[in-house]
Enzyme design. Sequence first.
Site, PDB file in Angstrom:
ATOM      1  N   ASP A 245     -41.902   6.097  51.239  1.00  0.00           N
ATOM      2  CA  ASP A 245     -42.934   7.092  50.988  1.00  0.00           C
ATOM      3  C   ASP A 245     -43.368   7.090  49.532  1.00  0.00           C
ATOM      4  O   ASP A 245     -42.954   6.256  48.728  1.00  0.00           O
ATOM      5  CB  ASP A 245     -42.520   8.468  51.532  1.00  0.00           C
ATOM      6  CG  ASP A 245     -41.228   8.973  50.946  1.00  0.00           C
ATOM      7  OD1 ASP A 245     -40.493   9.678  51.648  1.00  0.00           O
ATOM      8  OD2 ASP A 245     -40.941   8.657  49.769  1.00  0.00           O
ATOM      9  N   LYS A 267     -48.609   8.666  52.217  1.00  0.00           N
ATOM     10  CA  LYS A 267     -49.944   9.231  52.459  1.00  0.00           C
ATOM     11  C   LYS A 267     -50.819   8.105  52.969  1.00  0.00           C
ATOM     12  O   LYS A 267     -50.781   7.003  52.435  1.00  0.00           O
ATOM     13  CB  LYS A 267     -50.542   9.767  51.160  1.00  0.00           C
ATOM     14  CG  LYS A 267     -49.791  10.941  50.608  1.00  0.00           C
ATOM     15  CD  LYS A 267     -50.711  12.096  50.422  1.00  0.00           C
ATOM     16  CE  LYS A 267     -49.923  13.250  49.803  1.00  0.00           C
ATOM     17  NZ  LYS A 267     -50.514  14.514  50.035  1.00  0.00           N
ATOM     18  N   MET A 381     -40.888  21.142  44.698  1.00  0.00           N
ATOM     19  CA  MET A 381     -42.240  21.320  45.253  1.00  0.00           C
ATOM     20  C   MET A 381     -42.859  22.638  44.811  1.00  0.00           C
ATOM     21  O   MET A 381     -43.509  23.328  45.603  1.00  0.00           O
ATOM     22  CB  MET A 381     -42.185  21.260  46.794  1.00  0.00           C
ATOM     23  CG  MET A 381     -41.781  19.896  47.315  1.00  0.00           C
ATOM     24  SD  MET A 381     -41.350  19.917  49.061  1.00  0.00           S
ATOM     25  CE  MET A 381     -39.660  20.469  49.038  1.00  0.00           C
TER      26      MET A 381
HETATM   27  C1  LIG Z   1     -40.114  16.406  49.423  1.00  0.00           C
HETATM   28  S1  LIG Z   1     -39.190  16.763  48.021  1.00  0.00           S
HETATM   29  C2  LIG Z   1     -38.016  15.474  48.081  1.00  0.00           C
HETATM   30  C3  LIG Z   1     -36.781  15.750  47.310  1.00  0.00           C
HETATM   31  C4  LIG Z   1     -35.807  14.623  47.359  1.00  0.00           C
HETATM   32  N1  LIG Z   1     -35.271  14.431  48.667  1.00  0.00           N
HETATM   33  C5  LIG Z   1     -34.667  14.793  46.348  1.00  0.00           C
HETATM   34  O1  LIG Z   1     -33.511  14.929  46.761  1.00  0.00           O
HETATM   35  O2  LIG Z   1     -34.949  14.771  45.151  1.00  0.00           O
HETATM   36  C6  LIG Z   1     -40.263  16.275  46.766  1.00  0.00           C
HETATM   37  C7  LIG Z   1     -40.110  17.098  45.508  1.00  0.00           C
HETATM   38  O3  LIG Z   1     -38.966  16.695  44.798  1.00  0.00           O
HETATM   39  C8  LIG Z   1     -39.197  16.864  43.405  1.00  0.00           C
HETATM   40  N2  LIG Z   1     -39.086  15.547  42.770  1.00  0.00           N
HETATM   41  C9  LIG Z   1     -38.778  14.386  43.352  1.00  0.00           C
HETATM   42  N3  LIG Z   1     -38.686  13.397  42.434  1.00  0.00           N
HETATM   43  C10 LIG Z   1     -38.961  13.976  41.247  1.00  0.00           C
HETATM   44  C11 LIG Z   1     -39.016  13.486  39.912  1.00  0.00           C
HETATM   45  N4  LIG Z   1     -38.780  12.201  39.624  1.00  0.00           N
HETATM   46  N5  LIG Z   1     -39.312  14.355  38.925  1.00  0.00           N
HETATM   47  C12 LIG Z   1     -39.541  15.664  39.193  1.00  0.00           C
HETATM   48  N6  LIG Z   1     -39.478  16.173  40.440  1.00  0.00           N
HETATM   49  C13 LIG Z   1     -39.192  15.346  41.446  1.00  0.00           C
HETATM   50  C14 LIG Z   1     -40.576  17.421  43.240  1.00  0.00           C
HETATM   51  O4  LIG Z   1     -40.470  18.813  43.210  1.00  0.00           O
HETATM   52  C15 LIG Z   1     -41.223  16.955  44.528  1.00  0.00           C
HETATM   53  O5  LIG Z   1     -42.333  17.769  44.858  1.00  0.00           O
END
Ligand SMILES: C[S@@+](CC[C@H](N)C(=O)[O-])C[C@H]1O[C@@H](n2cnc3c(N)ncnc32)[C@H](O)[C@@H]1O
Length: 461
Positions: A245, A267, A381
């Site tokens: 993704d 997407k 998010m």
């Molecule tokens: C659908 S969630 C997935 C989270 C993921 N499974 C995890 O454990 O990090 C997606 C959200 O994770 C956060 N996120 C993921 N990678 C990030 C990064 N490198 N920097 C900041 N936020 C991140 C953001 O808030 C993003 O909107």
Amino acid sequence: MTWPYFPFFVRVADLEVLLVGGGEVALRKARLLNKAGARVAVVSEAVHPGFDEIDSVRVIGRQFKVEQLDGVRLCIAATDDAALNRTVAAACEARGIWVNVVDDPLASRIITPAIIDRSPILIAIGSAGQAPVLARRLRERLEGLIPQGYGRLARFIGAVRERLKGQVTPDDARRLWEAFLDGPGAEAALQGDTATAQAAVDDWLAGNPSRRGEVWLVGAGPGDPDLLTFKALRLMQSCDVVLFDRLIPDAIMDLVRRDSERVFVGKKRDQHTVPQEEINAELLRRAQAGQRVLRLKGGDPFIFGRGGEEIEPLARAGVPFQVVPGITAASGCAAYAGIPLTHRDHAQTCLFVTGHARADGQLSLPWDTLARRGQTVVVYMGLATLATLCAAFRGHGLPDDWPCAMVENGTLASQRVVTGTLADLPQRVTDAGLSGPSLLIVGTVVRLHRTLGIVTAPGMS
Ligand SMILES: C[S@@+](CC[C@H](N)C(=O)[O-])C[C@H]1O[C@@H](n2cnc3c(N)ncnc32)[C@H](O)[C@@H]1O
């Protein structure tokens, strides 16, 4: 170039080995010899207390005497007296006994390598005594590449080969093991699942090579490829197809097996996410068709990653799967931004919540639990709902000047950290134009960013 040494393994079980020296270096040698089953006779003025824990060791004297070499086939001189070591070496040479002198390759008949231990697989690395630190470096690199389960895999193959002796021709045996190592049986044996591994062997012998597919739900971490786990990397390099993704950066995709099929499910061009049911169905369909399917997810699959939803249909259909944890965004962003999520002086609790609004635009969060002192709240998010979130924290009792931070693209070279208070962070984030994946951290631990927020990600400045 001719070889300075001939590499081979020696069976030392029940062999009498003389170890001259009783310090730390000698102790390390004694431990290795004990692992291989040798009987070790030690000669030394003083003996390190660690020797007491080694069963096969006997101290036979304080001074080296030539008679101590009677009945000995192998000798190690490991004292800190170079002249004594050379005397021992000369006595061994005169009697045709193989000798190793620690840190003295010229006086040694044999040298000991750096070892990678996946017993019964042993990998020995030597540099002819010229660059032992380089050999150790190489060992460290290989350690990371060779799964711990290789020992289990080798033992499984050894046991089956023993049972099949005389039943298959050497050519068929070779074909069997080549197919086995390329198929799902090898991965099962690595995990210690001998029933599945045996089924793969049986299928092959019955002329019906296993087409059993499986799904690997793998957490790719927050973005920096160095944060992948060894297991994630191994599965990434063995899959037939990868479903990935939006959060997976190119630098991580570059590590996936080159000739695997790539399916983007983040997407679509019209900016609609592929519906979850379609992803679930695709995983099932491909695994049932016999493919090894890598489902690569950002962060950790079980933290706001819908990992549970993706494996439920597989579990119901009896399709084998593995879940590999990844470093979640909260851990990655916190570490790279210098904001410890817990700290004795600031936060004894840490909560992870989602800031994703429901279809009616509302956030359904337990505000009485979240708006507390002495804890850190991490909101995934939460970029789009940041103003609502900050207002709710204030509305439920936290002060306007309560510290908080937004980390965008955490752990990547493009990471940005915007700090502020519940009152002003939304405006600061708007002013900075944050738009990538962002994580909100709320709590007084954010104050530590000022001193601990040093540059840690590659290329970050
Ligand atoms: C659908 S969630 C997935 C989270 C993921 N499974 C995890 O454990 O990090 C997606 C959200 O994770 C956060 N996120 C993921 N990678 C990030 C990064 N490198 N920097 C900041 N936020 C991140 C953001 O808030 C993003 O909107």
